[in-house]
Write a protein that holds these residues in place. Structure first.
Motif, PDB file in Angstrom:
ATOM      1  N   ILE A 152      16.632   9.450   1.892  1.00  0.00           N
ATOM      2  CA  ILE A 152      16.568  10.480   3.179  1.00  0.00           C
ATOM      3  C   ILE A 152      16.606   9.653   4.265  1.00  0.00           C
ATOM      4  CG2 ILE A 152      14.003  10.039   3.105  1.00  0.00           C
ATOM      5  CD1 ILE A 152      15.806  13.354   4.016  1.00  0.00           C
ATOM      6  N   ASP A 153      16.463   8.196   4.206  1.00  0.00           N
ATOM      7  CA  ASP A 153      16.637   7.375   5.490  1.00  0.00           C
ATOM      8  C   ASP A 153      17.968   6.829   5.567  1.00  0.00           C
ATOM      9  OD1 ASP A 153      16.529   5.668   3.370  1.00  0.00           O
ATOM     10  OD2 ASP A 153      14.975   4.141   4.188  1.00  0.00           O
ATOM     11  N   LYS A 154      18.812   7.137   4.641  1.00  0.00           N
ATOM     12  CA  LYS A 154      20.181   6.687   4.512  1.00  0.00           C
ATOM     13  C   LYS A 154      20.379   5.130   4.367  1.00  0.00           C
ATOM     14  CE  LYS A 154      22.005  10.647   7.116  1.00  0.00           C
ATOM     15  NZ  LYS A 154      22.962  11.002   8.177  1.00  0.00           N
ATOM     16  N   ALA A 155      19.229   4.670   3.756  1.00  0.00           N
ATOM     17  CA  ALA A 155      19.538   2.973   3.386  1.00  0.00           C
ATOM     18  C   ALA A 155      20.426   2.769   2.439  1.00  0.00           C
ATOM     19  CB  ALA A 155      18.030   2.557   3.193  1.00  0.00           C
ATOM     20  N   PHE A 156      21.226   1.770   2.616  1.00  0.00           N
ATOM     21  CA  PHE A 156      22.134   1.296   1.527  1.00  0.00           C
ATOM     22  C   PHE A 156      23.255   2.179   1.547  1.00  0.00           C
ATOM     23  CE2 PHE A 156      17.939  -0.413   0.503  1.00  0.00           C
ATOM     24  CZ  PHE A 156      18.186  -1.641   0.879  1.00  0.00           C
ATOM     25  N   SER A 157      23.463   3.134   2.510  1.00  0.00           N
ATOM     26  CA  SER A 157      24.709   3.918   2.650  1.00  0.00           C
ATOM     27  C   SER A 157      25.710   3.407   3.642  1.00  0.00           C
ATOM     28  CB  SER A 157      24.401   5.227   3.007  1.00  0.00           C
ATOM     29  OG  SER A 157      23.912   5.272   4.347  1.00  0.00           O
ATOM     30  N   TRP A 158      26.760   4.231   3.875  1.00  0.00           N
ATOM     31  CA  TRP A 158      27.596   3.807   4.698  1.00  0.00           C
ATOM     32  C   TRP A 158      27.058   3.843   6.500  1.00  0.00           C
ATOM     33  CZ3 TRP A 158      31.443   1.058   2.932  1.00  0.00           C
ATOM     34  CH2 TRP A 158      31.907   1.180   1.843  1.00  0.00           C
ATOM     35  N   ASP A 159      26.115   4.634   6.422  1.00  0.00           N
ATOM     36  CA  ASP A 159      25.615   4.577   7.814  1.00  0.00           C
ATOM     37  C   ASP A 159      24.729   3.395   8.017  1.00  0.00           C
ATOM     38  OD1 ASP A 159      25.286   7.854   8.843  1.00  0.00           O
ATOM     39  OD2 ASP A 159      25.801   7.570   6.834  1.00  0.00           O
ATOM     40  N   ALA A 160      23.998   2.642   7.036  1.00  0.00           N
ATOM     41  CA  ALA A 160      23.055   1.630   6.976  1.00  0.00           C
ATOM     42  C   ALA A 160      23.143   0.854   5.758  1.00  0.00           C
ATOM     43  CB  ALA A 160      21.781   1.916   7.258  1.00  0.00           C
ATOM     44  N   PRO A 161      24.423  -0.190   5.631  1.00  0.00           N
ATOM     45  CA  PRO A 161      24.738  -0.505   4.428  1.00  0.00           C
ATOM     46  C   PRO A 161      23.854  -1.591   4.204  1.00  0.00           C
ATOM     47  CG  PRO A 161      26.351  -1.183   5.722  1.00  0.00           C
ATOM     48  CD  PRO A 161      25.736  -0.152   6.475  1.00  0.00           C
ATOM     49  N   LEU A 162      23.284  -2.439   5.182  1.00  0.00           N
ATOM     50  CA  LEU A 162      22.634  -3.574   4.810  1.00  0.00           C
ATOM     51  C   LEU A 162      20.977  -3.376   5.617  1.00  0.00           C
ATOM     52  CD1 LEU A 162      24.818  -6.354   6.151  1.00  0.00           C
ATOM     53  CD2 LEU A 162      24.537  -5.830   3.786  1.00  0.00           C
ATOM     54  N   SER A 163      20.418  -2.512   4.601  1.00  0.00           N
ATOM     55  CA  SER A 163      18.963  -2.231   5.085  1.00  0.00           C
ATOM     56  C   SER A 163      17.729  -2.895   4.296  1.00  0.00           C
ATOM     57  CB  SER A 163      18.842  -0.755   4.722  1.00  0.00           C
ATOM     58  OG  SER A 163      19.942   0.127   5.211  1.00  0.00           O
ATOM     59  N   SER A 164      17.823  -4.509   4.612  1.00  0.00           N
ATOM     60  CA  SER A 164      16.993  -4.929   3.744  1.00  0.00           C
ATOM     61  C   SER A 164      15.557  -4.786   4.040  1.00  0.00           C
ATOM     62  CB  SER A 164      16.962  -6.485   4.169  1.00  0.00           C
ATOM     63  OG  SER A 164      16.879  -6.794   5.671  1.00  0.00           O
ATOM     64  N   HIS A 165      14.990  -4.047   5.137  1.00  0.00           N
ATOM     65  CA  HIS A 165      13.678  -3.405   5.249  1.00  0.00           C
ATOM     66  C   HIS A 165      13.738  -1.927   5.207  1.00  0.00           C
ATOM     67  CE1 HIS A 165      11.442  -7.014   6.379  1.00  0.00           C
ATOM     68  NE2 HIS A 165      12.492  -7.437   6.877  1.00  0.00           N
ATOM     69  N   GLY A 166      14.697  -1.573   4.739  1.00  0.00           N
ATOM     70  CA  GLY A 166      15.062   0.217   5.032  1.00  0.00           C
ATOM     71  C   GLY A 166      14.736   0.646   6.429  1.00  0.00           C
ATOM     72  N   PRO A 167      15.873   1.547   6.955  1.00  0.00           N
ATOM     73  CA  PRO A 167      15.419   2.087   8.119  1.00  0.00           C
ATOM     74  C   PRO A 167      14.491   3.217   8.441  1.00  0.00           C
ATOM     75  CG  PRO A 167      17.417   3.029   7.323  1.00  0.00           C
ATOM     76  CD  PRO A 167      16.777   2.097   6.127  1.00  0.00           C
ATOM     77  N   ASP A 168      13.082   2.646   8.293  1.00  0.00           N
ATOM     78  CA  ASP A 168      12.014   3.744   8.217  1.00  0.00           C
ATOM     79  C   ASP A 168      11.932   4.344   9.261  1.00  0.00           C
ATOM     80  OD1 ASP A 168      11.416   1.719   9.846  1.00  0.00           O
ATOM     81  OD2 ASP A 168       9.309   1.397   9.179  1.00  0.00           O
ATOM     82  N   ALA A 169      12.436   3.970  10.471  1.00  0.00           N
ATOM     83  CA  ALA A 169      12.356   5.146  11.676  1.00  0.00           C
ATOM     84  C   ALA A 169      13.275   6.178  11.539  1.00  0.00           C
ATOM     85  CB  ALA A 169      12.729   4.350  12.786  1.00  0.00           C
ATOM     86  N   TYR A 170      14.150   6.323  10.576  1.00  0.00           N
ATOM     87  CA  TYR A 170      14.986   7.280  10.370  1.00  0.00           C
ATOM     88  C   TYR A 170      14.618   8.542   9.255  1.00  0.00           C
ATOM     89  CZ  TYR A 170      18.573   4.419  12.667  1.00  0.00           C
ATOM     90  OH  TYR A 170      19.277   3.758  13.320  1.00  0.00           O
ATOM     91  N   GLY A 171      13.460   7.981   8.789  1.00  0.00           N
ATOM     92  CA  GLY A 171      12.772   9.027   7.639  1.00  0.00           C
ATOM     93  C   GLY A 171      12.228  10.409   8.172  1.00  0.00           C
ATOM     94  N   ASP A 172      11.637  10.331   9.176  1.00  0.00           N
ATOM     95  CA  ASP A 172      10.975  11.310   9.725  1.00  0.00           C
ATOM     96  C   ASP A 172      12.177  12.417  10.547  1.00  0.00           C
ATOM     97  OD1 ASP A 172       8.717  10.742   9.179  1.00  0.00           O
ATOM     98  OD2 ASP A 172       8.134   9.763  10.849  1.00  0.00           O
ATOM     99  N   PRO A 173      12.937  11.879  11.461  1.00  0.00           N
ATOM    100  CA  PRO A 173      14.125  12.742  11.955  1.00  0.00           C
ATOM    101  C   PRO A 173      14.992  13.376  11.078  1.00  0.00           C
ATOM    102  CG  PRO A 173      14.376  10.312  12.523  1.00  0.00           C
ATOM    103  CD  PRO A 173      13.046  10.340  11.867  1.00  0.00           C
TER     104      PRO A 173
END
Length: 274
Positions: A152-173
């Motif tokens: 749901i946060d698009k971590a490790f996808s083409w949007d955010a491939p290097l998400s070593s912490h996970g883009p947590d700010a994207y989860g809610d929106p």
């Protein structure tokens, strides 16, 4: 970077009135930092190999250490304040060295990284490994056959491939927008919206309480709202708790309780986090 910050507009005399600190104090602190970094250099004789494979026979340390996390980043202009601190660390050479800012051990890490992000195993099933990792190529991304993000946060996808912490700010929106997919329940384990790294706390709370105008239903049908670690230090959980004893431990709310509190609670102010 040196050229930019040596510009006269950043001179102590020109910024003192803006930041509320006397020019003499600015100069004194700058001199103390420079003296510690460049006149009290630490040298440790030990062989090591850096990230590029270069061999070294000693560590050069700068005994100037800084820490910037929630205390600074949660306040007005917090992001820019953190950025300025880290730029200062770069100028002083105090990043990942003895006496300065250090990454969490073990460092240097193995190359290539042994930990890969774990793919989902199915509904109501635990992950078979850690949720974070270091993808080494496209084959390790968490995307479906069409290249669409699985998380749901698009971590490790083409949007955010290097998400070593996970883009947590994207989860809610993303949950609010139903992108990359709609969800039924959102679990907020860090319930105070002032600490969710969103840089937009009021916008985040608005999305959690938003309804679909076509159906009248909440865009996120349900969410579980928990801050069990330090509820007395988090303004939002305490406000939501007023319908239950604060001593009730793990505080979990269905959507109606939390949404009602977010609509009626007064504006939040920053709070100390242990």
């Amino acid at each position: 970077m040196l050229g930019r910050y040596l510009d006269s507009k950043y001179a102590p005399e020109n910024v003192a009135a803006t930041i509320g600190i006397e020019a003499s104090t600015i100069k004194r602190i700058a001199a103390e930092l420079a003296h510690a970094a460049f006149e009290q250099t630490i040298e440790i004789a030990a062989e090591w190999t850096d990230w590029a494979g270069r061999k070294h026979d000693r560590f050069i340390g700068r005994p100037v250490s800084m820490h910037a996390m929630r205390g600074i980043s949660a306040h007005s202009n917090g992001f820019d304040t953190c950025r300025a601190i880290h730029l200062l660390q770069m100028l002083l050479g105090s990043i990942d060295c003895p006496g300065g800012f250090r990454y969490k051990p073990p460092f240097p890490r193995l190359i290539p990284m042994p930990q890969l992000p774990t793919d989902a195993t199915g509904p109501l099933q635990p992950l078979k490994g850690p949720p974070l990792g270091f993808p080494l190529g496209p084959e390790h991304l968490l995307v479906d056959d069409a290249g669409k993000a699985k998380r749901i946060d698009k971590a490790f996808s083409w949007d955010a491939p290097l998400s070593s912490h996970g883009p947590d700010a994207y989860g809610d929106p993303n949950a609010w927008a139903g992108d990359p997919y709609p969800i039924d329940t959102l679990f907020l384990y860090m319930a105070n919206m002032a600490w969710n790294s969103s840089m937009n706390t009021s916008g985040t709370m608005q999305k959690l309480a938003d309804k679909d105008p076509a159906t009248g239903e909440y865009k996120i049908p349900h969410f579980i709202y928990v801050d069990a670690t330090i509820p007395r230090r988090s303004p939002m959980p305490i406000w939501c708790c007023r319908t239950r004893p604060i001593s009730s431990g793990g505080i979990a709310f269905r959507c109606s309780t939390a949404r009602s509190a977010m609509r009626t609670a007064p504006p939040m102010r920053s709070a100390s986090r242990c």
